[in-house]
Scaffold this active site. Sequence first.
Site, PDB file in Angstrom:
ATOM      1  N   GLN A  12      71.325  -1.875  89.733  1.00  0.00           N
ATOM      2  CA  GLN A  12      70.001  -1.232  89.712  1.00  0.00           C
ATOM      3  C   GLN A  12      68.893  -2.179  90.196  1.00  0.00           C
ATOM      4  OE1 GLN A  12      67.879   1.130  86.242  1.00  0.00           O
ATOM      5  NE2 GLN A  12      67.602  -1.036  85.835  1.00  0.00           N
ATOM      6  N   THR A 123      66.921 -11.700  78.837  1.00  0.00           N
ATOM      7  CA  THR A 123      66.826 -10.342  78.283  1.00  0.00           C
ATOM      8  C   THR A 123      66.267 -10.305  76.867  1.00  0.00           C
ATOM      9  OG1 THR A 123      68.206  -8.533  77.419  1.00  0.00           O
ATOM     10  CG2 THR A 123      69.304 -10.612  77.745  1.00  0.00           C
ATOM     11  N   GLU A 125      67.465  -8.621  74.671  1.00  0.00           N
ATOM     12  CA  GLU A 125      68.625  -8.549  73.781  1.00  0.00           C
ATOM     13  C   GLU A 125      68.814  -9.888  73.044  1.00  0.00           C
ATOM     14  OE1 GLU A 125      70.259  -5.698  73.234  1.00  0.00           O
ATOM     15  OE2 GLU A 125      71.998  -6.478  72.158  1.00  0.00           O
ATOM     16  N   TYR A 147      77.209 -10.130  74.507  1.00  0.00           N
ATOM     17  CA  TYR A 147      76.304 -10.118  75.664  1.00  0.00           C
ATOM     18  C   TYR A 147      75.058 -10.962  75.390  1.00  0.00           C
ATOM     19  CZ  TYR A 147      72.686  -8.254  78.806  1.00  0.00           C
ATOM     20  OH  TYR A 147      71.654  -8.134  79.712  1.00  0.00           O
ATOM     21  N   LYS A 151      73.863 -14.434  77.174  1.00  0.00           N
ATOM     22  CA  LYS A 151      72.581 -14.488  77.885  1.00  0.00           C
ATOM     23  C   LYS A 151      71.687 -15.594  77.332  1.00  0.00           C
ATOM     24  CE  LYS A 151      72.308 -11.322  81.165  1.00  0.00           C
ATOM     25  NZ  LYS A 151      71.759 -11.553  82.509  1.00  0.00           N
TER      26      LYS A 151
HETATM   27  P1  NAP Z   1      73.571  -3.600  86.669  1.00  0.00           P
HETATM   28  O1  NAP Z   1      73.042  -2.386  87.353  1.00  0.00           O
HETATM   29  O2  NAP Z   1      74.693  -3.459  85.712  1.00  0.00           O
HETATM   30  O3  NAP Z   1      74.010  -4.650  87.817  1.00  0.00           O
HETATM   31  C1  NAP Z   1      74.781  -5.779  87.525  1.00  0.00           C
HETATM   32  C2  NAP Z   1      75.193  -6.450  88.815  1.00  0.00           C
HETATM   33  O4  NAP Z   1      75.973  -7.621  88.507  1.00  0.00           O
HETATM   34  C3  NAP Z   1      76.080  -5.576  89.724  1.00  0.00           C
HETATM   35  O5  NAP Z   1      75.675  -5.772  91.059  1.00  0.00           O
HETATM   36  C4  NAP Z   1      77.473  -6.170  89.509  1.00  0.00           C
HETATM   37  O6  NAP Z   1      78.339  -6.001  90.604  1.00  0.00           O
HETATM   38  C5  NAP Z   1      77.104  -7.642  89.378  1.00  0.00           C
HETATM   39  N1  NAP Z   1      78.187  -8.448  88.802  1.00  0.00           N
HETATM   40  C6  NAP Z   1      78.799  -8.280  87.600  1.00  0.00           C
HETATM   41  N2  NAP Z   1      79.755  -9.219  87.431  1.00  0.00           N
HETATM   42  C7  NAP Z   1      79.742  -9.996  88.549  1.00  0.00           C
HETATM   43  C8  NAP Z   1      80.488 -11.122  88.959  1.00  0.00           C
HETATM   44  N3  NAP Z   1      81.472 -11.648  88.212  1.00  0.00           N
HETATM   45  N4  NAP Z   1      80.198 -11.688  90.157  1.00  0.00           N
HETATM   46  C9  NAP Z   1      79.240 -11.165  90.952  1.00  0.00           C
HETATM   47  N5  NAP Z   1      78.494 -10.083  90.605  1.00  0.00           N
HETATM   48  C10 NAP Z   1      78.745  -9.513  89.430  1.00  0.00           C
HETATM   49  O7  NAP Z   1      72.404  -4.352  85.896  1.00  0.00           O
HETATM   50  P2  NAP Z   1      70.797  -4.257  86.066  1.00  0.00           P
HETATM   51  O8  NAP Z   1      70.288  -3.240  85.107  1.00  0.00           O
HETATM   52  O9  NAP Z   1      70.456  -4.168  87.504  1.00  0.00           O
HETATM   53  O10 NAP Z   1      70.362  -5.674  85.470  1.00  0.00           O
HETATM   54  C11 NAP Z   1      70.223  -6.815  86.307  1.00  0.00           C
HETATM   55  C12 NAP Z   1      70.269  -8.070  85.445  1.00  0.00           C
HETATM   56  O11 NAP Z   1      69.203  -8.049  84.516  1.00  0.00           O
HETATM   57  C13 NAP Z   1      71.531  -8.245  84.624  1.00  0.00           C
HETATM   58  O12 NAP Z   1      71.809  -9.625  84.564  1.00  0.00           O
HETATM   59  C14 NAP Z   1      71.154  -7.746  83.242  1.00  0.00           C
HETATM   60  O13 NAP Z   1      71.936  -8.347  82.246  1.00  0.00           O
HETATM   61  C15 NAP Z   1      69.704  -8.187  83.190  1.00  0.00           C
HETATM   62  N6  NAP Z   1      68.808  -7.371  82.358  1.00  0.00           N
HETATM   63  C16 NAP Z   1      68.750  -6.023  82.531  1.00  0.00           C
HETATM   64  C17 NAP Z   1      67.856  -5.272  81.777  1.00  0.00           C
HETATM   65  C18 NAP Z   1      67.738  -3.780  81.945  1.00  0.00           C
HETATM   66  O14 NAP Z   1      67.198  -3.141  81.049  1.00  0.00           O
HETATM   67  N7  NAP Z   1      68.183  -3.228  83.058  1.00  0.00           N
HETATM   68  C19 NAP Z   1      67.007  -5.927  80.848  1.00  0.00           C
HETATM   69  C20 NAP Z   1      67.090  -7.298  80.734  1.00  0.00           C
HETATM   70  C21 NAP Z   1      67.981  -8.026  81.505  1.00  0.00           C
HETATM   71  P3  NAP Z   1      79.392  -4.764  90.700  1.00  0.00           P
HETATM   72  O15 NAP Z   1      78.661  -3.664  91.417  1.00  0.00           O
HETATM   73  O16 NAP Z   1      80.500  -5.358  91.508  1.00  0.00           O
HETATM   74  O17 NAP Z   1      79.801  -4.382  89.315  1.00  0.00           O
HETATM   75  O1  G4F Z   2      70.912   1.944  76.875  1.00  0.00           O
HETATM   76  P1  G4F Z   2      71.609   0.947  76.036  1.00  0.00           P
HETATM   77  O2  G4F Z   2      73.083   0.853  76.197  1.00  0.00           O
HETATM   78  O3  G4F Z   2      70.868  -0.432  76.306  1.00  0.00           O
HETATM   79  P2  G4F Z   2      70.763  -1.802  75.470  1.00  0.00           P
HETATM   80  O4  G4F Z   2      71.929  -1.996  74.583  1.00  0.00           O
HETATM   81  O5  G4F Z   2      69.405  -1.842  74.848  1.00  0.00           O
HETATM   82  O6  G4F Z   2      70.861  -2.882  76.649  1.00  0.00           O
HETATM   83  C1  G4F Z   2      70.106  -2.763  77.844  1.00  0.00           C
HETATM   84  O7  G4F Z   2      68.876  -3.422  77.677  1.00  0.00           O
HETATM   85  C2  G4F Z   2      68.975  -4.850  77.471  1.00  0.00           C
HETATM   86  C3  G4F Z   2      67.539  -5.368  77.318  1.00  0.00           C
HETATM   87  O8  G4F Z   2      67.141  -5.196  76.002  1.00  0.00           O
HETATM   88  C4  G4F Z   2      69.657  -5.464  78.661  1.00  0.00           C
HETATM   89  F1  G4F Z   2      69.735  -6.813  78.512  1.00  0.00           F
HETATM   90  C5  G4F Z   2      71.040  -4.878  78.814  1.00  0.00           C
HETATM   91  O9  G4F Z   2      71.647  -5.430  79.992  1.00  0.00           O
HETATM   92  C6  G4F Z   2      70.926  -3.375  78.981  1.00  0.00           C
HETATM   93  O10 G4F Z   2      70.285  -3.109  80.185  1.00  0.00           O
HETATM   94  O11 G4F Z   2      71.329   1.247  74.490  1.00  0.00           O
HETATM   95  C7  G4F Z   2      70.023   1.387  73.978  1.00  0.00           C
HETATM   96  C8  G4F Z   2      70.074   1.849  72.529  1.00  0.00           C
HETATM   97  C9  G4F Z   2      71.023   1.030  71.639  1.00  0.00           C
HETATM   98  O12 G4F Z   2      70.392   0.768  70.416  1.00  0.00           O
HETATM   99  C10 G4F Z   2      72.202   1.955  71.412  1.00  0.00           C
HETATM  100  O13 G4F Z   2      72.881   1.762  70.164  1.00  0.00           O
HETATM  101  O14 G4F Z   2      70.563   3.185  72.498  1.00  0.00           O
HETATM  102  C11 G4F Z   2      71.495   3.294  71.430  1.00  0.00           C
HETATM  103  N1  G4F Z   2      72.410   4.415  71.701  1.00  0.00           N
HETATM  104  C12 G4F Z   2      72.540   5.521  70.926  1.00  0.00           C
HETATM  105  N2  G4F Z   2      73.478   6.317  71.425  1.00  0.00           N
HETATM  106  C13 G4F Z   2      73.279   4.510  72.713  1.00  0.00           C
HETATM  107  C14 G4F Z   2      73.963   5.717  72.545  1.00  0.00           C
HETATM  108  N3  G4F Z   2      73.535   3.684  73.756  1.00  0.00           N
HETATM  109  C15 G4F Z   2      74.470   4.072  74.662  1.00  0.00           C
HETATM  110  N4  G4F Z   2      74.695   3.280  75.742  1.00  0.00           N
HETATM  111  N5  G4F Z   2      75.176   5.250  74.516  1.00  0.00           N
HETATM  112  C16 G4F Z   2      74.954   6.101  73.468  1.00  0.00           C
HETATM  113  O15 G4F Z   2      75.602   7.144  73.346  1.00  0.00           O
END
Ligand code: NAP
Ligand code: G4F
Length: 333
Positions: A12, A123, A125, A147, A151
């Site tokens: 994403q 993050t 998290e 996770y 991180k």
């Molecule tokens: P995402 O959509 O799950 O994308 C993760 C990316 O990491 C994908 O391109 C995946 O490639 C790649 N990847 C996973 N394992 C790998 C490996 N071993 N070597 C190379 N690439 C690898 O996550 P996102 O939501 O864009 O988040 C981006 C980053 O921000 C992540 O590090 C996440 O933990 C962090 N983050 C996200 C949020 C959020 O709310 N979205 C908040 C805080 C921090 P594939 O396509 O091959 O699987």
């Molecule tokens: O959407 P989630 O799976 O995101 P979560 O666990 O907050 O993590 C995301 O945000 C983090 C930043 O704070 C990133 F670092 C991480 O990579 C990722 O992008 O769950 C959000 C909340 C949780 O409390 C979970 O228990 O939603 C609650 N939930 C309730 N029902 C659910 C569900 N989550 C998922 N995935 N599926 C459910 O059915």
Amino acid sequence: MPKALITGITGQDGSYLAELLISKNYEVFGLVRRKSQLGYGQSEHLKERVTFIDGDMTDTTSLVKAMTISSADEVYNLAANSFVASSWNAPDSAAEINAVGVTKLLEAIRFVKPEARFYQASTSEMFGLVQEIPQKETTPFYPRSPYGVAKLYGHWITKNYRESYGIFACNGILFNHESERRGAEFVTRKITLAAAAICKGRQEVLELGNLSAQRDWGHSEDYVRAMWLMLQQDEPDDYVVASGEVHTVRDFCAVAFERAGMALTWSGEGLDETGTDKAGRVRVRVNPAFFRPAEVDILFGDPSKAEQKLGWKREISFERLVERMVDHDLAAN
Ligand code: NAP
Ligand code: G4F
């Protein structure tokens, strides 16, 4: 023309960041790992404008090669196994990719181009069992999942390379951010896909876990701008990026289903709680299978530092975020 290397470009944030950097005239390189099906994930539409480099966060040689080929001025480390729930099922790989992988990439930078600027996807998290509300840069960490623990290592090793070797390395402590490109297993996208499918008669009911979990949700498009801004400052630093608003999973469902034309009435408590439509059909119910071994009950960020020092401001509201996701999923299905 500045050069940027993005790990996680198929995800994403990687795709929105690549679009932003291309619009700013960067030459963009993206690290991609081999999969059984050829493809560039969310960056498929950018394949003519990005140079993809084969590699993996668990493989040092490939990261040195990626730095050598790209000679990147800016490196954005977005690669991770980012789904918290799955980190209990594969805790070793969470550590190898999300923790040790960061050291491998920092080492590659140190040997190939130490003057490159580095962004680490930290993050909210890491705050886990929160020690204060709202959370800011000085709030103590208490991660609650493999996770989050991995991180936290990535966060500290980034700080350590800044202090040990003078690398221009920044941590963006980003709170949850979502979009039309969010993976289908995350709660927001699971809800918007289900709202669309139920509206079209292709699904009966949505099963979720903890409806009372509270998150600070923004749009990825806004958040990748903050990543770029961090690397344009005079000094490297760490920043919280958040909307400063908190909503429950139940709230998210309510707004999403309403947008899809199905206002819900909530009744019951705990495992018996349901969301019912106007015709009395249960559309949302709780399934304990979606609860986690340890939950993060509330994440609520204070983005004041990013707003003041980076001049960052989110532009997409919570309501607009949900609307965009639901409208996208209604149009696509
Ligand atoms: P995402 O959509 O799950 O994308 C993760 C990316 O990491 C994908 O391109 C995946 O490639 C790649 N990847 C996973 N394992 C790998 C490996 N071993 N070597 C190379 N690439 C690898 O996550 P996102 O939501 O864009 O988040 C981006 C980053 O921000 C992540 O590090 C996440 O933990 C962090 N983050 C996200 C949020 C959020 O709310 N979205 C908040 C805080 C921090 P594939 O396509 O091959 O699987
Ligand atoms: O959407 P989630 O799976 O995101 P979560 O666990 O907050 O993590 C995301 O945000 C983090 C930043 O704070 C990133 F670092 C991480 O990579 C990722 O992008 O769950 C959000 C909340 C949780 O409390 C979970 O228990 O939603 C609650 N939930 C309730 N029902 C659910 C569900 N989550 C998922 N995935 N599926 C459910 O059915």
